[in-house]
Scaffold this motif. Sequence first.
Motif, PDB file in Angstrom:
ATOM      1  N   VAL A  14       0.937  -1.204  -0.119  1.00 24.38           N
ATOM      2  CA  VAL A  14      -0.249   0.138   0.293  1.00 24.38           C
ATOM      3  C   VAL A  14       0.852   0.848  -0.260  1.00 24.38           C
ATOM      4  O   VAL A  14       0.494   1.790  -0.690  1.00 24.38           O
ATOM      5  CB  VAL A  14      -1.066  -0.063   1.115  1.00 24.38           C
ATOM      6  CG1 VAL A  14      -1.460   1.381   1.444  1.00 24.38           C
ATOM      7  CG2 VAL A  14      -1.875  -0.784   1.267  1.00 24.38           C
ATOM      8  N   GLU A  21      -7.782   5.564  -0.491  1.00 30.65           N
ATOM      9  CA  GLU A  21      -9.228   4.419  -0.368  1.00 30.65           C
ATOM     10  C   GLU A  21      -9.676   4.225  -1.345  1.00 30.65           C
ATOM     11  O   GLU A  21     -11.003   3.648  -1.740  1.00 30.65           O
ATOM     12  CB  GLU A  21      -9.871   5.314   0.962  1.00 30.65           C
ATOM     13  CG  GLU A  21     -10.129   6.812  -0.109  1.00 30.65           C
ATOM     14  CD  GLU A  21      -9.234   7.884   0.629  1.00 30.65           C
ATOM     15  OE1 GLU A  21      -9.769   8.970  -0.035  1.00 30.65           O
ATOM     16  OE2 GLU A  21      -8.549   8.175   0.834  1.00 30.65           O
ATOM     17  N   ASP A  23      -8.704   2.525  -3.934  1.00 27.59           N
ATOM     18  CA  ASP A  23      -8.359   1.332  -4.210  1.00 27.59           C
ATOM     19  C   ASP A  23      -9.450   0.414  -3.839  1.00 27.59           C
ATOM     20  O   ASP A  23      -8.961   0.463  -1.905  1.00 27.59           O
ATOM     21  CB  ASP A  23      -7.156   1.121  -4.188  1.00 27.59           C
ATOM     22  CG  ASP A  23      -6.689   2.532  -5.514  1.00 27.59           C
ATOM     23  OD1 ASP A  23      -6.886   2.817  -6.080  1.00 27.59           O
ATOM     24  OD2 ASP A  23      -5.458   3.323  -4.981  1.00 27.59           O
ATOM     25  N   THR A  24      -8.984  -1.139  -3.870  1.00 21.76           N
ATOM     26  CA  THR A  24      -9.631  -2.015  -3.210  1.00 21.76           C
ATOM     27  C   THR A  24      -8.361  -3.243  -3.924  1.00 21.76           C
ATOM     28  O   THR A  24      -7.737  -3.469  -4.635  1.00 21.76           O
ATOM     29  CB  THR A  24     -10.568  -2.534  -3.592  1.00 21.76           C
ATOM     30  OG1 THR A  24     -11.837  -1.842  -3.231  1.00 21.76           O
ATOM     31  CG2 THR A  24     -10.918  -3.385  -3.162  1.00 21.76           C
ATOM     32  N   ILE A  56      -7.042   0.817   2.938  1.00 22.08           N
ATOM     33  CA  ILE A  56      -7.847  -0.281   1.679  1.00 22.08           C
ATOM     34  C   ILE A  56      -8.365  -0.937   2.225  1.00 22.08           C
ATOM     35  O   ILE A  56      -8.133  -1.217   3.033  1.00 22.08           O
ATOM     36  CB  ILE A  56      -6.247   0.281   0.976  1.00 22.08           C
ATOM     37  CG1 ILE A  56      -5.036   1.365   0.631  1.00 22.08           C
ATOM     38  CG2 ILE A  56      -6.489  -0.828   0.137  1.00 22.08           C
ATOM     39  CD1 ILE A  56      -6.169   2.639   0.355  1.00 22.08           C
TER      40      ILE A  56
END
Length: 79
Positions: A14, A21, A23-24, A56
Amino acid sequence: MRYPISYETVHEFVLDNNLTENDTILLHPEDYSVVAAEYLSENNFTLYRPVEVLGIKVLEDTDGEVKRKHIYVMPLAAS
């Protein structure tokens, strides 16, 4: 990524990739289980909680598309 996935390696991923935030992260089910267990242990949670690393979301790949020991980033779709 071709080395064992852990909470720490996801944390470094990360930071190294400047994820936000929006992104997953998707992980292979076996890798997800390891990260989720470490997340729950590290944060003293006893009940299931959504797994997050530095804000995340981390999800388990249920479609069988993510290989073991790989991290897939799914960006938020543009509106």
